[in-house]
Design a protein around this motif. Structure first.
Motif, PDB file in Angstrom:
ATOM      1  N   CYS A  46       1.066  -1.006   0.244  1.00  0.00           N
ATOM      2  CA  CYS A  46       0.573  -0.013   0.281  1.00  0.00           C
ATOM      3  C   CYS A  46       1.225   1.194  -0.067  1.00  0.00           C
ATOM      4  CB  CYS A  46      -0.909  -0.056   0.808  1.00  0.00           C
ATOM      5  SG  CYS A  46      -2.332  -1.162   0.914  1.00  0.00           S
ATOM      6  N   ASN A  47       1.941   1.108   0.767  1.00  0.00           N
ATOM      7  CA  ASN A  47       2.491   2.604   0.350  1.00  0.00           C
ATOM      8  C   ASN A  47       3.633   2.578  -0.645  1.00  0.00           C
ATOM      9  OD1 ASN A  47       2.263   2.519   3.394  1.00  0.00           O
ATOM     10  ND2 ASN A  47       3.756   0.951   3.886  1.00  0.00           N
ATOM     11  N   GLU A  48       3.431   2.451  -1.254  1.00  0.00           N
ATOM     12  CA  GLU A  48       4.365   2.242  -2.480  1.00  0.00           C
ATOM     13  C   GLU A  48       3.065   2.496  -4.203  1.00  0.00           C
ATOM     14  OE1 GLU A  48       5.795  -1.014  -5.043  1.00  0.00           O
ATOM     15  OE2 GLU A  48       5.269  -2.410  -2.971  1.00  0.00           O
ATOM     16  N   LEU A  49       1.832   2.699  -3.457  1.00  0.00           N
ATOM     17  CA  LEU A  49       0.589   3.832  -4.541  1.00  0.00           C
ATOM     18  C   LEU A  49       1.604   5.315  -4.481  1.00  0.00           C
ATOM     19  CD1 LEU A  49      -2.547   1.331  -3.039  1.00  0.00           C
ATOM     20  CD2 LEU A  49      -0.822   0.934  -5.405  1.00  0.00           C
ATOM     21  N   LEU A  50       1.201   5.717  -5.405  1.00  0.00           N
ATOM     22  CA  LEU A  50       1.191   7.243  -5.281  1.00  0.00           C
ATOM     23  C   LEU A  50      -0.118   7.887  -4.923  1.00  0.00           C
ATOM     24  CD1 LEU A  50       2.778   7.582  -9.264  1.00  0.00           C
ATOM     25  CD2 LEU A  50       3.921   7.890  -6.319  1.00  0.00           C
ATOM     26  N   LYS A  51      -0.510   8.472  -4.434  1.00  0.00           N
ATOM     27  CA  LYS A  51      -2.042   9.211  -3.179  1.00  0.00           C
ATOM     28  C   LYS A  51      -1.897  10.320  -4.087  1.00  0.00           C
ATOM     29  CE  LYS A  51      -2.207   5.352   0.440  1.00  0.00           C
ATOM     30  NZ  LYS A  51      -1.267   5.276   0.301  1.00  0.00           N
ATOM     31  N   GLY A  77      -4.348  12.753  -7.078  1.00  0.00           N
ATOM     32  CA  GLY A  77      -5.127  13.172  -8.470  1.00  0.00           C
ATOM     33  C   GLY A  77      -3.871  13.615  -9.073  1.00  0.00           C
ATOM     34  N   HIS A  78      -3.801  13.767 -11.069  1.00  0.00           N
ATOM     35  CA  HIS A  78      -2.602  13.670 -11.310  1.00  0.00           C
ATOM     36  C   HIS A  78      -3.746  15.230 -12.230  1.00  0.00           C
ATOM     37  CE1 HIS A  78      -1.307  14.810 -16.248  1.00  0.00           C
ATOM     38  NE2 HIS A  78      -0.277  14.070 -15.494  1.00  0.00           N
ATOM     39  N   CYS A  79      -2.079  16.039 -12.378  1.00  0.00           N
ATOM     40  CA  CYS A  79      -2.304  17.969 -12.456  1.00  0.00           C
ATOM     41  C   CYS A  79      -2.175  17.839 -13.517  1.00  0.00           C
ATOM     42  CB  CYS A  79      -1.897  18.955 -11.027  1.00  0.00           C
ATOM     43  SG  CYS A  79      -2.480  20.073 -11.658  1.00  0.00           S
ATOM     44  N   PRO A  80      -2.395  17.851 -14.915  1.00  0.00           N
ATOM     45  CA  PRO A  80      -1.747  18.149 -15.855  1.00  0.00           C
ATOM     46  C   PRO A  80      -1.545  19.478 -15.931  1.00  0.00           C
ATOM     47  CG  PRO A  80      -4.577  18.356 -15.773  1.00  0.00           C
ATOM     48  CD  PRO A  80      -3.937  17.528 -14.804  1.00  0.00           C
ATOM     49  N   ALA A  81      -2.363  20.472 -15.169  1.00  0.00           N
ATOM     50  CA  ALA A  81      -0.793  21.902 -15.667  1.00  0.00           C
ATOM     51  C   ALA A  81       0.056  21.785 -14.824  1.00  0.00           C
ATOM     52  CB  ALA A  81      -2.143  23.005 -14.281  1.00  0.00           C
ATOM     53  N   TYR A  82       0.595  21.359 -14.039  1.00  0.00           N
ATOM     54  CA  TYR A  82       1.232  20.906 -13.257  1.00  0.00           C
ATOM     55  C   TYR A  82       2.644  19.740 -14.109  1.00  0.00           C
ATOM     56  CZ  TYR A  82      -0.377  25.828 -10.621  1.00  0.00           C
ATOM     57  OH  TYR A  82      -0.619  26.168 -10.428  1.00  0.00           O
ATOM     58  N   LEU A  83       1.733  19.146 -14.144  1.00  0.00           N
ATOM     59  CA  LEU A  83       2.498  17.868 -14.913  1.00  0.00           C
ATOM     60  C   LEU A  83       2.806  16.316 -13.359  1.00  0.00           C
ATOM     61  CD1 LEU A  83       4.595  18.692 -18.098  1.00  0.00           C
ATOM     62  CD2 LEU A  83       1.980  17.476 -17.772  1.00  0.00           C
ATOM     63  N   ALA A  84       2.609  17.040 -12.152  1.00  0.00           N
ATOM     64  CA  ALA A  84       2.928  16.767 -11.020  1.00  0.00           C
ATOM     65  C   ALA A  84       1.360  15.302 -10.663  1.00  0.00           C
ATOM     66  CB  ALA A  84       3.083  17.623 -10.701  1.00  0.00           C
ATOM     67  N   ILE A  85       1.478  14.644  -9.899  1.00  0.00           N
ATOM     68  CA  ILE A  85       0.826  13.953  -8.665  1.00  0.00           C
ATOM     69  C   ILE A  85       1.135  14.448  -7.101  1.00  0.00           C
ATOM     70  CG2 ILE A  85      -0.074  11.637  -7.984  1.00  0.00           C
ATOM     71  CD1 ILE A  85       0.837  10.984 -10.733  1.00  0.00           C
ATOM     72  N   PRO A  86      -0.297  15.069  -6.656  1.00  0.00           N
ATOM     73  CA  PRO A  86       0.286  15.973  -5.675  1.00  0.00           C
ATOM     74  C   PRO A  86       0.411  14.800  -5.137  1.00  0.00           C
ATOM     75  CG  PRO A  86      -1.994  16.456  -6.762  1.00  0.00           C
ATOM     76  CD  PRO A  86      -0.923  16.261  -8.023  1.00  0.00           C
ATOM     77  N   GLY A  87       0.728  14.704  -3.424  1.00  0.00           N
ATOM     78  CA  GLY A  87       0.718  14.263  -2.604  1.00  0.00           C
ATOM     79  C   GLY A  87      -0.993  13.993  -1.644  1.00  0.00           C
ATOM     80  N   GLU A  88      -0.924  13.544  -0.104  1.00  0.00           N
ATOM     81  CA  GLU A  88      -2.737  12.646  -0.357  1.00  0.00           C
ATOM     82  C   GLU A  88      -3.113  14.225  -0.056  1.00  0.00           C
ATOM     83  OE1 GLU A  88      -2.431  11.109   3.419  1.00  0.00           O
ATOM     84  OE2 GLU A  88      -0.430  10.150   3.739  1.00  0.00           O
ATOM     85  N   ILE A  89      -4.677  14.700  -0.575  1.00  0.00           N
ATOM     86  CA  ILE A  89      -5.948  14.658  -0.564  1.00  0.00           C
ATOM     87  C   ILE A  89      -6.252  15.152   1.148  1.00  0.00           C
ATOM     88  CG2 ILE A  89      -7.921  15.310  -1.752  1.00  0.00           C
ATOM     89  CD1 ILE A  89      -7.215  13.911  -3.894  1.00  0.00           C
ATOM     90  N   ILE A  90      -6.108  16.018   1.432  1.00  0.00           N
ATOM     91  CA  ILE A  90      -6.643  15.624   2.974  1.00  0.00           C
ATOM     92  C   ILE A  90      -8.568  16.344   2.661  1.00  0.00           C
ATOM     93  CG2 ILE A  90      -7.098  17.330   5.286  1.00  0.00           C
ATOM     94  CD1 ILE A  90      -3.709  18.114   4.334  1.00  0.00           C
TER      95      ILE A  90
END
Length: 64
Positions: A44-49, A51-64
């Motif tokens: 489970c710790n290997e999963l990227l949590k 959503g993908h942000c196409p504007a910044y081409l990144a996957i931000p951290g956990e959503i609060i």
């Protein structure tokens, strides 16, 4: 007309038979219950949590 259409010019099932068969498949269908993480040996710790942000081409951290 391709080779498949030349061989299969007549339908093998009537419209009524197709509907009956389709209904039976939907009625009898059962979802397979598998643990996808265990199947592919993923922790489970290997999963990227997040959503993908196409504007910044990144996957931000956990959503609060």
């Amino acid at each position: 007309m391709n080779a498949f259409e030349k061989v299969h010019q007549q339908p093998s099932l009537t419209h009524k038979e197709q509907k009956k068969f389709s209904s039976m498949l939907i009625k009898k269908h059962e979802r397979e219950s598998i643990d996808i993480l265990q199947k592919y040996e993923i922790d489970c710790n290997e999963l990227l949590k997040g959503g993908h942000c196409p504007a910044y081409l990144a996957i931000p951290g956990e959503i609060i």
